[in-house]
Scaffold this motif. Structure first.
Motif, PDB file in Angstrom:
ATOM      1  N   LYS A  92       0.823  -1.205   0.000  1.00  0.00           N
ATOM      2  CA  LYS A  92       0.000   0.000   0.000  1.00  0.00           C
ATOM      3  C   LYS A  92       0.861   1.261   0.000  1.00  0.00           C
ATOM      4  O   LYS A  92       0.576   2.249   0.692  1.00  0.00           O
ATOM      5  N   GLY A  93       1.941   1.206  -0.776  1.00  0.00           N
ATOM      6  CA  GLY A  93       2.790   2.371  -0.960  1.00  0.00           C
ATOM      7  C   GLY A  93       3.798   2.620   0.140  1.00  0.00           C
ATOM      8  O   GLY A  93       4.624   3.530   0.023  1.00  0.00           O
ATOM      9  N   GLN A  94       3.775   1.819   1.207  1.00  0.00           N
ATOM     10  CA  GLN A  94       4.693   1.997   2.328  1.00  0.00           C
ATOM     11  C   GLN A  94       5.751   0.895   2.325  1.00  0.00           C
ATOM     12  O   GLN A  94       5.465  -0.253   1.984  1.00  0.00           O
ATOM     13  N   ARG A  95       6.963   1.253   2.721  1.00  0.00           N
ATOM     14  CA  ARG A  95       8.074   0.294   2.690  1.00  0.00           C
ATOM     15  C   ARG A  95       7.937  -0.768   3.778  1.00  0.00           C
ATOM     16  O   ARG A  95       7.693  -0.447   4.945  1.00  0.00           O
ATOM     17  N   ASP A  96       8.105  -2.025   3.380  1.00  0.00           N
ATOM     18  CA  ASP A  96       8.130  -3.130   4.330  1.00  0.00           C
ATOM     19  C   ASP A  96       9.534  -3.291   4.894  1.00  0.00           C
ATOM     20  O   ASP A  96      10.518  -3.268   4.141  1.00  0.00           O
ATOM     21  N   TRP A  97       9.611  -3.491   6.202  1.00  0.00           N
ATOM     22  CA  TRP A  97      10.905  -3.610   6.873  1.00  0.00           C
ATOM     23  C   TRP A  97      11.300  -5.087   6.932  1.00  0.00           C
ATOM     24  O   TRP A  97      11.184  -5.755   7.948  1.00  0.00           O
ATOM     25  N   ARG A  98      11.737  -5.597   5.775  1.00  0.00           N
ATOM     26  CA  ARG A  98      12.140  -6.998   5.701  1.00  0.00           C
ATOM     27  C   ARG A  98      13.061  -7.176   4.503  1.00  0.00           C
ATOM     28  O   ARG A  98      12.992  -6.428   3.528  1.00  0.00           O
ATOM     29  N   GLU A  99      13.930  -8.186   4.594  1.00  0.00           N
ATOM     30  CA  GLU A  99      14.691  -8.630   3.434  1.00  0.00           C
ATOM     31  C   GLU A  99      14.213 -10.029   3.091  1.00  0.00           C
ATOM     32  O   GLU A  99      13.761 -10.782   3.966  1.00  0.00           O
ATOM     33  N   GLN A 100      14.309 -10.399   1.800  1.00  0.00           N
ATOM     34  CA  GLN A 100      13.698 -11.660   1.399  1.00  0.00           C
ATOM     35  C   GLN A 100      14.245 -12.114   0.049  1.00  0.00           C
ATOM     36  O   GLN A 100      14.852 -11.342  -0.691  1.00  0.00           O
ATOM     37  N   ILE A 101      13.998 -13.391  -0.249  1.00  0.00           N
ATOM     38  CA  ILE A 101      14.270 -13.928  -1.570  1.00  0.00           C
ATOM     39  C   ILE A 101      12.999 -14.617  -2.058  1.00  0.00           C
ATOM     40  O   ILE A 101      12.349 -15.350  -1.314  1.00  0.00           O
ATOM     41  N   ASP A 102      12.629 -14.344  -3.302  1.00  0.00           N
ATOM     42  CA  ASP A 102      11.440 -14.925  -3.921  1.00  0.00           C
ATOM     43  C   ASP A 102      11.853 -16.015  -4.902  1.00  0.00           C
ATOM     44  O   ASP A 102      12.649 -15.763  -5.818  1.00  0.00           O
ATOM     45  N   ILE A 103      11.290 -17.203  -4.714  1.00  0.00           N
ATOM     46  CA  ILE A 103      11.553 -18.356  -5.580  1.00  0.00           C
ATOM     47  C   ILE A 103      10.223 -18.829  -6.146  1.00  0.00           C
ATOM     48  O   ILE A 103       9.335 -19.255  -5.404  1.00  0.00           O
ATOM     49  N   GLY A 104      10.069 -18.756  -7.466  1.00  0.00           N
ATOM     50  CA  GLY A 104       8.844 -19.205  -8.109  1.00  0.00           C
ATOM     51  C   GLY A 104       8.983 -20.597  -8.678  1.00  0.00           C
ATOM     52  O   GLY A 104       9.997 -21.278  -8.486  1.00  0.00           O
ATOM     53  N   LEU A 316      -0.098 -10.384 -11.433  1.00  0.00           N
ATOM     54  CA  LEU A 316       0.681  -9.272 -11.976  1.00  0.00           C
ATOM     55  C   LEU A 316       0.351  -7.963 -11.274  1.00  0.00           C
ATOM     56  O   LEU A 316       1.249  -7.154 -11.000  1.00  0.00           O
ATOM     57  N   LYS A 317      -0.918  -7.738 -10.964  1.00  0.00           N
ATOM     58  CA  LYS A 317      -1.288  -6.474 -10.312  1.00  0.00           C
ATOM     59  C   LYS A 317      -0.515  -6.308  -8.998  1.00  0.00           C
ATOM     60  O   LYS A 317      -0.055  -5.211  -8.667  1.00  0.00           O
ATOM     61  N   SER A 318      -0.350  -7.418  -8.260  1.00  0.00           N
ATOM     62  CA  SER A 318       0.337  -7.357  -6.974  1.00  0.00           C
ATOM     63  C   SER A 318       1.830  -7.145  -7.151  1.00  0.00           C
ATOM     64  O   SER A 318       2.455  -6.368  -6.411  1.00  0.00           O
ATOM     65  N   ARG A 319       2.425  -7.811  -8.135  1.00  0.00           N
ATOM     66  CA  ARG A 319       3.874  -7.721  -8.320  1.00  0.00           C
ATOM     67  C   ARG A 319       4.284  -6.328  -8.791  1.00  0.00           C
ATOM     68  O   ARG A 319       5.297  -5.782  -8.338  1.00  0.00           O
ATOM     69  N   LEU A 320       3.513  -5.749  -9.692  1.00  0.00           N
ATOM     70  CA  LEU A 320       3.843  -4.410 -10.173  1.00  0.00           C
ATOM     71  C   LEU A 320       3.763  -3.375  -9.056  1.00  0.00           C
ATOM     72  O   LEU A 320       4.590  -2.456  -8.978  1.00  0.00           O
ATOM     73  N   ARG A 321       2.803  -3.539  -8.170  1.00  0.00           N
ATOM     74  CA  ARG A 321       2.664  -2.600  -7.057  1.00  0.00           C
ATOM     75  C   ARG A 321       3.755  -2.774  -6.016  1.00  0.00           C
ATOM     76  O   ARG A 321       4.289  -1.808  -5.495  1.00  0.00           O
TER      77      ARG A 321
END
Length: 347
Positions: A92-104, A316-321
């Motif tokens: 929602k436009g605010q930065r999340d305080w986390r680091e992560q790796i995404d594996i599809g 896609l809508k979620s990833r672009l945001r």
């Protein structure tokens, strides 16, 4: 949600009952799904040794030097795969305080083209760290095991909805669209923002979350309160995603949840698995029996978060945001198009 009694805690379900006492399990599943939208799952059959390996390898990844992690930075992947530094993902436009790796799901990239659906850009290879070669086989094994578990659970949902056990097979039976996120939430002072990840819903069918030790996950109730989903050893936290809300016309609701940043001097580790539908799947509307259909309140109508029956479009809508840096580098042409599309939600 159907229970007028205030919900105080997340229910615990034993999945082994689906085989030994299915009537009892399905009753519990329906109640937990309608009243809360979240539950702990025990009796799932995932070996503790594999759970330990996944958590240990995740810890080793986050302990790597920053340069090794940035070798697989997500901004270099048009498919939204790889590593994000703290503050790189938005909710929602605010930065999340986390680091992560995404594996599809492992799959070859599809050719981009104006005549191709925009979601084709989501399919492609993962990025794996050269400094930690063990991570790939462990997470691919995890993906395989969690896919089987989540698919079995989805079949239980089908039976609870008085459908054929395999009613969802045409949706999840194609090219997989599943996602693993290994996530670390660094602690920080209480005087700063508490957003580990902002309040949101998940876009797939089901989410299975493995938590380590530190609490932080909170679930919003129907009356606007937040209740904690504290870590419980040997369990997964399961929640309903937007696709299950779509196929049931709101009989099941995707539930809003968030993660609160842990205190300074600590951190929080979790591993999330998202069971989605193939990108090219069109999500149908189930023909629920009349006594269930009358309780279906329709899908959520939120102009800021429209739901789409095409699985790829919904993803896609979620990833672009969430990843504006990736979108700007690789998909600038889609941003204006998405803004126009989202002005008219598609049911």
């Amino acid at each position: 949600m159907s229970n007028t009694t205030a919900i105080q805690s997340i229910p615990v379900l034993d999945f082994s009952l689906f085989e030994t006492d299915p009537t009892a399990f399905l009753s519990q599943l329906k109640r937990a799904s309608r009243d809360v939208g979240f539950f702990y799952l025990t009796g799932h059959g995932i070996p503790q040794s594999l759970i330990d390996d996944v958590l240990a390898s995740s810890r080793r990844f986050f302990a790597l030097p920053e340069a090794d992690k940035l070798e697989i930075e997500m901004v270099n992947s048009p498919h939204f795969r790889g590593y994000n530094r703290v503050g790189q993902e938005l909710t929602k436009g605010q930065r999340d305080w986390r680091e992560q790796i995404d594996i599809g799901s492992e799959a070859p990239a599809l050719a981009f083209g104006k005549d191709q659906p925009a979601w084709t850009r989501l399919q492609g290879p993962n990025l794996w760290p050269n400094a930690l070669p063990e991570l790939k086989p462990i997470l691919l094994e995890w993906q395989s095991e969690l896919t089987r578990l989540a698919t079995r659970l989805l079949k239980a949902f089908a039976v609870a909805l008085e459908q054929d056990r395999d009613v969802f097979e045409t949706i999840y039976g194609g090219q997989p669209n599943h996602l693993i996120k290994i996530i670390r939430y660094p602690g920080r002072d209480a005087t700063e923002s508490e957003q580990g990840v902002g309040a949101h819903k998940d876009s797939g069918f089901l989410t299975l979350l493995l938590q380590e030790k530190q609490k932080g996950l909170e679930v919003e109730t129907e009356d606007g309160r937040w209740i904690e989903a504290e870590p419980r050893q040997g369990t997964f936290v399961v929640n309903i995603g937007e696709l299950l809300e779509l196929v049931t016309d709101g009989y099941l609701k995707a539930t809003v949840h968030r993660v609160v940043t842990p205190p300074a001097g600590t951190d929080r580790l979790s591993v999330a698995f998202f069971l989605g539908a193939p990108f090219d799947a069109e999500v149908p509307l189930l023909d629920l029996p009349s006594h269930l259909k009358v309780q279906a309140g329709g899908i959520t109508r939120d102009p800021h978060n429209p739901l789409f029956r095409n699985s790829g479009q919904n993803t896609l809508k979620s990833r672009l945001r969430s990843h504006p840096d990736v979108a700007a580098r690789h998909h600038a042409d889609l941003l204006a198009a998405q803004a126009r599309t989202e002005a008219v939600p598609v049911a």
